[in-house]
Design an enzyme around this catalytic site. Structure first.
Site, PDB file in Angstrom:
ATOM      1  N   TRP A 191       9.537  -2.483   3.360  1.00 28.55           N
ATOM      2  CA  TRP A 191       8.390  -3.386   3.187  1.00 28.55           C
ATOM      3  C   TRP A 191       8.828  -4.832   2.935  1.00 28.55           C
ATOM      4  O   TRP A 191       8.290  -5.745   3.550  1.00 28.55           O
ATOM      5  CB  TRP A 191       7.489  -2.888   2.058  1.00 28.55           C
ATOM      6  CG  TRP A 191       6.146  -3.527   2.048  1.00 28.55           C
ATOM      7  CD1 TRP A 191       5.234  -3.523   3.068  1.00 28.55           C
ATOM      8  CD2 TRP A 191       5.573  -4.295   0.996  1.00 28.55           C
ATOM      9  NE1 TRP A 191       4.112  -4.234   2.698  1.00 28.55           N
ATOM     10  CE2 TRP A 191       4.292  -4.716   1.437  1.00 28.55           C
ATOM     11  CE3 TRP A 191       6.004  -4.660  -0.282  1.00 28.55           C
ATOM     12  CZ2 TRP A 191       3.438  -5.479   0.641  1.00 28.55           C
ATOM     13  CZ3 TRP A 191       5.145  -5.409  -1.070  1.00 28.55           C
ATOM     14  CH2 TRP A 191       3.890  -5.821  -0.616  1.00 28.55           C
ATOM     15  N   LYS A 210      18.034  13.419  -7.621  1.00 29.61           N
ATOM     16  CA  LYS A 210      16.779  12.952  -7.070  1.00 29.61           C
ATOM     17  C   LYS A 210      15.643  13.811  -7.641  1.00 29.61           C
ATOM     18  O   LYS A 210      15.779  15.023  -7.747  1.00 29.61           O
ATOM     19  CB  LYS A 210      16.861  13.148  -5.540  1.00 29.61           C
ATOM     20  CG  LYS A 210      15.885  12.303  -4.771  1.00 29.61           C
ATOM     21  CD  LYS A 210      16.162  12.451  -3.272  1.00 29.61           C
ATOM     22  CE  LYS A 210      14.943  12.003  -2.503  1.00 29.61           C
ATOM     23  NZ  LYS A 210      15.080  12.071  -1.068  1.00 29.61           N
ATOM     24  N   GLN A 243      12.871  -0.535  -0.546  1.00 29.00           N
ATOM     25  CA  GLN A 243      11.966  -1.393   0.230  1.00 29.00           C
ATOM     26  C   GLN A 243      12.650  -2.672   0.711  1.00 29.00           C
ATOM     27  O   GLN A 243      12.069  -3.421   1.490  1.00 29.00           O
ATOM     28  CB  GLN A 243      10.711  -1.738  -0.578  1.00 29.00           C
ATOM     29  CG  GLN A 243       9.887  -0.536  -0.986  1.00 29.00           C
ATOM     30  CD  GLN A 243       9.116   0.110   0.162  1.00 29.00           C
ATOM     31  OE1 GLN A 243       9.324  -0.210   1.323  1.00 29.00           O
ATOM     32  NE2 GLN A 243       8.257   1.058  -0.156  1.00 29.00           N
ATOM     33  N   LYS A 270      10.122  17.966  -6.480  1.00 33.23           N
ATOM     34  CA  LYS A 270       8.975  18.766  -6.889  1.00 33.23           C
ATOM     35  C   LYS A 270       9.349  20.246  -6.903  1.00 33.23           C
ATOM     36  O   LYS A 270       8.977  20.973  -7.805  1.00 33.23           O
ATOM     37  CB  LYS A 270       7.820  18.542  -5.898  1.00 33.23           C
ATOM     38  CG  LYS A 270       6.532  18.158  -6.608  1.00 33.23           C
ATOM     39  CD  LYS A 270       5.367  18.110  -5.632  1.00 33.23           C
ATOM     40  CE  LYS A 270       5.198  16.734  -5.030  1.00 33.23           C
ATOM     41  NZ  LYS A 270       4.247  16.687  -3.922  1.00 33.23           N
ATOM     42  N   ASP A 303      -1.993   2.954   2.546  1.00 32.14           N
ATOM     43  CA  ASP A 303      -1.323   3.090   3.826  1.00 32.14           C
ATOM     44  C   ASP A 303      -1.814   4.414   4.414  1.00 32.14           C
ATOM     45  O   ASP A 303      -1.515   5.478   3.884  1.00 32.14           O
ATOM     46  CB  ASP A 303       0.193   3.139   3.581  1.00 32.14           C
ATOM     47  CG  ASP A 303       0.976   2.753   4.802  1.00 32.14           C
ATOM     48  OD1 ASP A 303       0.380   2.716   5.897  1.00 32.14           O
ATOM     49  OD2 ASP A 303       2.180   2.511   4.669  1.00 32.14           O
ATOM     50  N   PRO A 338       0.817  -1.224   0.000  1.00 27.75           N
ATOM     51  CA  PRO A 338       0.000   0.000   0.000  1.00 27.75           C
ATOM     52  C   PRO A 338       0.848   1.270   0.000  1.00 27.75           C
ATOM     53  O   PRO A 338       1.742   1.415   0.826  1.00 27.75           O
ATOM     54  CB  PRO A 338      -0.779  -0.117   1.317  1.00 27.75           C
ATOM     55  CG  PRO A 338       0.102  -0.934   2.215  1.00 27.75           C
ATOM     56  CD  PRO A 338       0.891  -1.851   1.326  1.00 27.75           C
ATOM     57  N   TRP A 385       4.914   0.275   9.707  1.00 25.45           N
ATOM     58  CA  TRP A 385       5.452  -0.867   8.947  1.00 25.45           C
ATOM     59  C   TRP A 385       4.883  -2.197   9.455  1.00 25.45           C
ATOM     60  O   TRP A 385       4.841  -3.177   8.722  1.00 25.45           O
ATOM     61  CB  TRP A 385       6.977  -0.902   8.995  1.00 25.45           C
ATOM     62  CG  TRP A 385       7.563   0.235   8.214  1.00 25.45           C
ATOM     63  CD1 TRP A 385       8.214   1.327   8.705  1.00 25.45           C
ATOM     64  CD2 TRP A 385       7.523   0.413   6.790  1.00 25.45           C
ATOM     65  NE1 TRP A 385       8.581   2.161   7.680  1.00 25.45           N
ATOM     66  CE2 TRP A 385       8.167   1.630   6.495  1.00 25.45           C
ATOM     67  CE3 TRP A 385       6.989  -0.336   5.736  1.00 25.45           C
ATOM     68  CZ2 TRP A 385       8.299   2.111   5.196  1.00 25.45           C
ATOM     69  CZ3 TRP A 385       7.127   0.147   4.442  1.00 25.45           C
ATOM     70  CH2 TRP A 385       7.774   1.367   4.181  1.00 25.45           C
TER      71      TRP A 385
END
Ligand SMILES: [Zn+2]
Ligand SMILES: [Zn+2]
Length: 975
Positions: A575, A608, A571, A611, A82, A43, A535
């Site tokens: 995750w 990276k 991850q 925005k 999430d 999620p 988590w």
């Protein structure tokens, strides 16, 4: 509005077709329940707009399920959100204009959490738009949410199960801590978003005066030199650490003496004369005057302010004497535990000095107090040196505040005792790329600390631990379900009006008001205030989405472990790691069988994506300009699928667009031009070598693509498809165009081959470029075919159609052509100028009879001449020679071709259809007139003319450069 590409509009039509005909739903329902391919969807947070990283993982998560569906599997795909944790809490703080725990609690946890609940799904609409548009098929509206009370109850069950297995404990531990968010930040969170930045700060070297120096054979006025990069920790100093085997020196400095590691004297760079050298262990136990007399330390039963030995001390930096503030450093804390040094906190939870700190520091924020500390020490003659120091320092990934080490009370899951099994079971997981298994992931498992599962926050699943109020009891009870809560609570009905989990809000603050009956003494037990690390929640997704074990036992068990998960490389620490650990601890099983880890997408310059810097093109503009298929194929074909970083390149994306997507549409359009002229769905019996070759290529491509997709390699599988499309278009179709024009049995063969290859190409493309695949399939499908390409079965290899010899010969033939063209280019002879002969020295074996005309046609040469000398079989020795002597006859043939091409171009430009007959008008002049009379028939047939009219003057004429003159012409009215 962005300018939409033609294919982007085409893709939107396909989307509509899918939606109106419920193709996604059918693709699931049409596969048997008994044959599942289990996919787990990790999620995402819904707190921001979807970006390239989400697009990448969404395409990965779409590709394999589409492929497996075509292999006959039922692939359930349910979206998840999430919903808890710091990301949303940070937004709520901004929205409510509160900052820090005190302000939140003044405002009220209820109001805070209500706001979080209302805001957490505010970007769902934008997500849905993007997910739909890139062609990801997923049950989006039927999503599971980690904030659902059913989900939260399953998470309680996790805690209770681990509790009963004795795997949960309360402890103090030094953790990275954000004083602004007032919560520990996990290692995973820190490394995931690369929270370290280089900063330059003042490092200080301080003097600590030895007490009773003569007791240790040291002169009066001897000071230890200790160095630190965090001056704010100095008031909390309780010990100095030295290396037992490091050599230390006593040096003279003005009227006093200093002790420091011998190796560091040079660095300290003073004219310090060594008086005496001794080993670190000789300093053990030496007492010194603290920089600050902290009352609570002084009155503690634990001894403080003396020298201890420790193996983390080195002489690389500083003075080889390490200042130790037990609570505010990881090594410090471990040493403090070993020696039982006093653990007296000098900070409150928001990083300000508390009432136990020296008077001048009280209530000051640590970073604001450093100057005062330095000034104070200077005044008292205890500052040896102050120097700027650049180091890499971690910052909070949410609020940007510098993190500090802080020993706080927290709850842990015991990983150490289970580590062996956790590592063992990793062997059963298939990692892609493979090197992660025994590389990065194994290292993470080996180094894994105990799992800190508590967070000092609000919007999350509350930790279900209740502690007895009775100071003599303090028994902690863990609750594993709503039913157990009701059974053990003294006031359940005051707080909750229902027994049904769906109707109960387990969030704070309601749960905080529950009072349990202590099972030991019968007293009141209240919930500890912490909430659960999110988590734990996302790692519970395989069963918590089912509300297991309270419901759907069978559904979960038949779908565990999962067969496929895919996320980006960070991850591995998060995750992937937590999913694995949790299932080992709960079920003694792996959680997923196959895992694809992608790399990270960076800007064109390798930075990276940011925005605020706007260093990447808006994904919507990319999709409108090139279509979603181009973006999908580009990503799946790139190194990012091998877990490497990808610098987003519009040039490379454009290349995929033109060589794969655009070419695919063009071939489909070509098919449509002729589909009414020939019979569809005819069996393949072509003897034409071009057909036999492309069909063999197709079969081999199918073999490779299947093999690579079965091993989760999208880079190699997409590359095979790309190569096939190139062969299909730049060789087969290019060499077959003339075959379509003359309606013969060979042209029917060409058409049937085109149809067969296109249909199979649509199957191969379906997982990668689902829109283009659908477009092609709809164009070529017959009545017996399925409604959509995505409901079709993956093609079965027809080994009888593989012909290795033809493929080899064709490689040679194409090489001959390539070299022939390069001779022409070097000599400056255009391709339309026919040449008389060509020869080569390679053996085309049994295929030469069929291939020679293909080569001659492509090279526009009239005749093949056997070269003299030995035939070779090795391409690197290939020699091709062209007769470049242009006779008058050849020149005239070239002019005819040139004229025909000019007329064809004009026909296209003016929108005449292939069947339309048009009249050619030319400005007549002597040589042109003669040329036309002589070649009238050929030109008329080749360019579809109704006749040729000669007139004196053409108003708006077109030009064509013939060898003898520039001719002017125009096309007459359609007749
Ligand atoms: Zn923070
Ligand atoms: Zn009790």
């Amino acid at each position: 509005m962005n300018k939409k590409n033609l294919y982007s509009t085409q893709e939107e039509k396909v989307l509509k077709f899918w939606q109106e005909n419920k193709i996604f739903e059918k693709s699931i329902d049409s596969r048997p329940e008994s044959n599942p391919y289990v996919f787990y969807d990790g999620p995402p947070f819904a707190t921001g707009l979807p970006h390239y990283g989400h697009i990448l993982s969404s395409v990965t998560k779409d590709l394999f399920p589409r492929y497996q569906t075509m292999r006959g599997k039922r692939v359930r795909r349910r979206w998840g959100w999430d919903c808890h944790g710091l990301p949303i809490e940070t937004l709520v703080e901004k929205e409510l204009d509160v900052s820090g725990k005190k302000e939140i609690e003044t405002k009220g946890i209820g109001a805070f959490n209500q706001k979080a609940c209302s805001m957490v799904l505010s970007y769902v609409k934008q997500w849905k738009e993007m997910i739909d548009r890139i062609g990801r098929w997923v049950e989006f509206d039927n999503s599971y949410k980690t904030m659902d009370s059913t989900y939260m109850e399953s998470v309680w069950w996790v805690l209770k199960t681990l509790w009963d297995k004795n795997l949960v404990y309360e402890g103090r531990k030094v953790l990275m801590y954000c004083p602004r968010c007032e919560t520990p930040v996990s290692n995973a969170e820190i490394s995931m978003d690369n929270s370290y930045r280089d900063v330059t700060e003042d490092s200080v070297t301080v003097k600590l005066k030895v007490i009773d120096p003569d007791k240790y054979g040291l002169p009066d006025n001897t000071y230890f030199l200790a160095w630190t990069t965090t001056p704010w920790t100095l008031p909390a100093n309780v010990a100095l650490a030295v290396g037992a085997d490091i050599e230390y020196a006593l040096v003279k400095d003005g009227v006093g003496y200093l002790v420091l590691a011998k190796d560091t004297i040079v660095k300290v760079n003073k004219n310090l004369k060594v008086q005496k050298v001794f080993a670190g262990k000789d300093l053990e136990g030496v007492r010194y005057e603290p920089l600050y007399q902290i009352e609570k330390v002084k009155n503690s039963k634990d001894k403080a302010w003396y020298v201890a030995t420790a193996d983390f001390v080195n002489t690389q930096e500083g003075t080889g004497i390490v200042h130790t503030a037990v609570i505010y450093g990881e090594d410090d804390f471990n040493l403090g535990q070993r020696l039982s040094l006093p653990q007296i906190p000098l900070l409150n939870s928001s990083g300000k000095y508390n009432q136990d700190a020296p008077e001048f520091l009280k209530n000051k924020y640590i970073k604001d107090a450093e100057g005062d500390i330095v000034d104070d020490l200077k005044k008292r003659g205890l500052l040896f040196e102050i120097k700027p120091y650049t180091h890499s320092y971690p910052f909070c990934w949410r609020c940007g505040s510098p993190l500090i080490y802080n020993a706080i009370s927290a709850w842990f899951v015991d990983i150490q005792s289970q580590k062996k099994r956790i590592i063992e079971l990793n062997e059963k997981i298939n990692w892609y790329p493979e090197n992660l298994k025994h590389g990065r992931f194994l290292n993470i498992l080996k180094d894994a600390p105990d799992w800190n599962i508590s967070r000092n926050r609000y919007w999350a699943t509350p930790l279900p631990f209740f502690r007895c109020d009775n100071p003599k009891c303090k028994e902690v009870t863990c609750i594993g379900s709503l039913a157990e809560l009701k059974e053990k609570a003294k006031n359940y009905d005051d707080i909750y009006k229902s027994d049904k989990i769906e109707k109960v809000d387990l969030h704070r603050p309601y749960i905080d008001d529950i009072v349990l009956k202590c099972p030991k003494c019968g007293g009141d037990a209240r919930r500890i205030p912490e909430v659960i690390d999110c988590w734990v929640e996302s790692a519970s997704m395989p069963f918590a989405e089912w509300h297991y074990p309270f419901e759907n036992k069978k559904e979960f068990e038949s779908r565990f472990p999962g067969q496929f998960i895919g996320e980006y490389i960070a991850q591995t620490r998060a995750w992937f790691y937590y999913m694995h650990v949790l299932s080992v601890l709960l079920f003694d099983s792996i959680s997923f069988e196959n895992v694809v880890s992608t790399g990270t997408i960076l800007s064109e310059k390798g930075e990276k994506l940011s925005k605020s810097k706007k260093n990447y093109p808006d994904p919507w503009i990319i999709i409108d300009s090139y279509g979603a298929d181009s973006l999908r194929f580009y990503l799946m074909n790139s190194v990012v699928m091998q877990s490497e970083n990808l610098s987003l390149s519009e040039v490379d994306l454009k290349d995929i667009y033109s060589k794969v997507i655009n070419t695919g549409y063009n071939i489909a359009n070509y098919y449509k031009i002729y589909e009414d002229d020939y019979g569809k769905g005819k069996s393949l019996a072509s003897k034409n070598i071009l057909d036999k070759w492309i069909i063999s290529r197709l079969q081999n491509t199918l073999i490779q693509v299947t093999r690579y997709l079965d091993s989760y390699n999208t880079v190699k599988s997409s590359r095979e498809i790309k190569l096939f499309i190139e062969d299909f278009s730049t060789w087969w179709l290019r060499r077959s165009r003339d075959r379509f024009k003359s309606q013969s049995s060979d042209s029917q063969d060409a058409f049937s081959t085109l149809e067969y290859c296109l249909k199979n190409l649509s199957f191969l493309l379906a997982p990668f470029a689902p829109f283009l695949a659908e477009h092609i399939f709809q164009a070529v499908k017959s009545e017996d075919d399925s409604e959509s390409v995505h409901l079709a079965n993956w093609p079965v290899v027809d080994k009888g159609k593989v012909d290795k010899n033809i493929e080899d010969s064709m490689v040679k033939a194409r090489k001959i052509v390539e070299m022939g063209h390069s001779v022409r280019a070097k000599e400056g002879i255009r391709v339309r100028q026919p040449l008389s002969s060509v020869s080569w020295n390679i053996d085309l074996k049994g295929d030469s009879e069929d291939l020679i005309p293909v080569i001659l046609n492509e090279l526009n040469v009239l005749e093949h001449k056997e070269g003299s000398g030995k035939k070779i079989d090795n391409l690197s020795e290939l020699k091709v020679s062209l007769d470049i002597n242009i006779t008058d006859e050849l020149r005239e043939k070239g002019d005819v071709r040139e004229f025909v091409r000019a007329i064809q171009n004009a026909r296209k430009k003016e929108g005449h259809k292939p069947d339309d007959k048009v009249e050619l008008k030319v400005e007549s002049s002597e040589p042109l007139s003669k040329f036309l009379d002589k070649n009238k028939e050929e030109i008329t047939i080749a360019s579809g003319l109704s006749g040729i009219g000669k007139i004196d003057k053409i108003e708006e004429s077109l030009d064509v450069n013939l060898s003898f003159q520039k001719a002017k012409f125009s096309l007459g009215k359609n007749i």
